[in-house]
Design a protein around this motif. Structure first.
Motif, PDB file in Angstrom:
ATOM      1  N   SER A  10     141.767  51.189 146.939  1.00 57.22           N
ATOM      2  CA  SER A  10     141.551  52.619 146.894  1.00 57.22           C
ATOM      3  C   SER A  10     140.979  53.076 148.225  1.00 57.22           C
ATOM      4  CB  SER A  10     140.563  52.951 145.769  1.00 57.22           C
ATOM      5  OG  SER A  10     140.280  54.323 145.749  1.00 57.22           O
ATOM      6  N   ARG A  57     137.718  56.329 145.325  1.00 53.01           N
ATOM      7  CA  ARG A  57     138.249  57.589 144.795  1.00 53.01           C
ATOM      8  C   ARG A  57     137.925  57.730 143.309  1.00 53.01           C
ATOM      9  NH1 ARG A  57     144.396  58.188 145.997  1.00 53.01           N
ATOM     10  NH2 ARG A  57     143.937  55.997 145.956  1.00 53.01           N
ATOM     11  N   GLU A  58     137.805  56.589 142.640  1.00 53.35           N
ATOM     12  CA  GLU A  58     137.500  56.593 141.204  1.00 53.35           C
ATOM     13  C   GLU A  58     136.007  56.750 140.924  1.00 53.35           C
ATOM     14  OE1 GLU A  58     139.289  54.099 142.709  1.00 53.35           O
ATOM     15  OE2 GLU A  58     141.239  54.908 142.166  1.00 53.35           O
ATOM     16  N   LYS A  60     133.550  54.524 141.990  1.00 49.51           N
ATOM     17  CA  LYS A  60     132.825  53.256 141.991  1.00 49.51           C
ATOM     18  C   LYS A  60     132.070  53.111 143.307  1.00 49.51           C
ATOM     19  CE  LYS A  60     133.447  48.290 141.921  1.00 49.51           C
ATOM     20  NZ  LYS A  60     134.401  47.199 141.989  1.00 49.51           N
TER      21      LYS A  60
END
Length: 70
Positions: A10, A57-58, A60
């Protein structure tokens, strides 16, 4: 330089915050071949304590640490 070894798939968002949580710098970095390397220029910042945070992006957290500029 900040390096993130491993299999990151990511983009990474890197932010520099002051002690009050204000975002002073923000940049996005793409992961390439499982390794992400980013050079941060902090020379324009005054002496003090800052937090460097990197998230995917998530959302994390990949890296979150304090640095002191003398």
């Amino acid at each position: 330089n900040i390096s993130f070894p491993g299999k990151l798939k990511s983009d990474i968002l890197i932010q520099v915050h002051d002690q009050n949580g204000k975002i002073l710098s923000e940049s996005k970095v793409s992961s390439a071949n499982g390794q992400t390397l980013k050079q941060l220029d902090l020379s324009s910042l005054p002496r003090g304590v800052y937090v460097i945070a990197a998230t995917t992006r998530e959302g994390k957290t990949v890296f979150n640490d304090k640095i002191v500029l003398y």
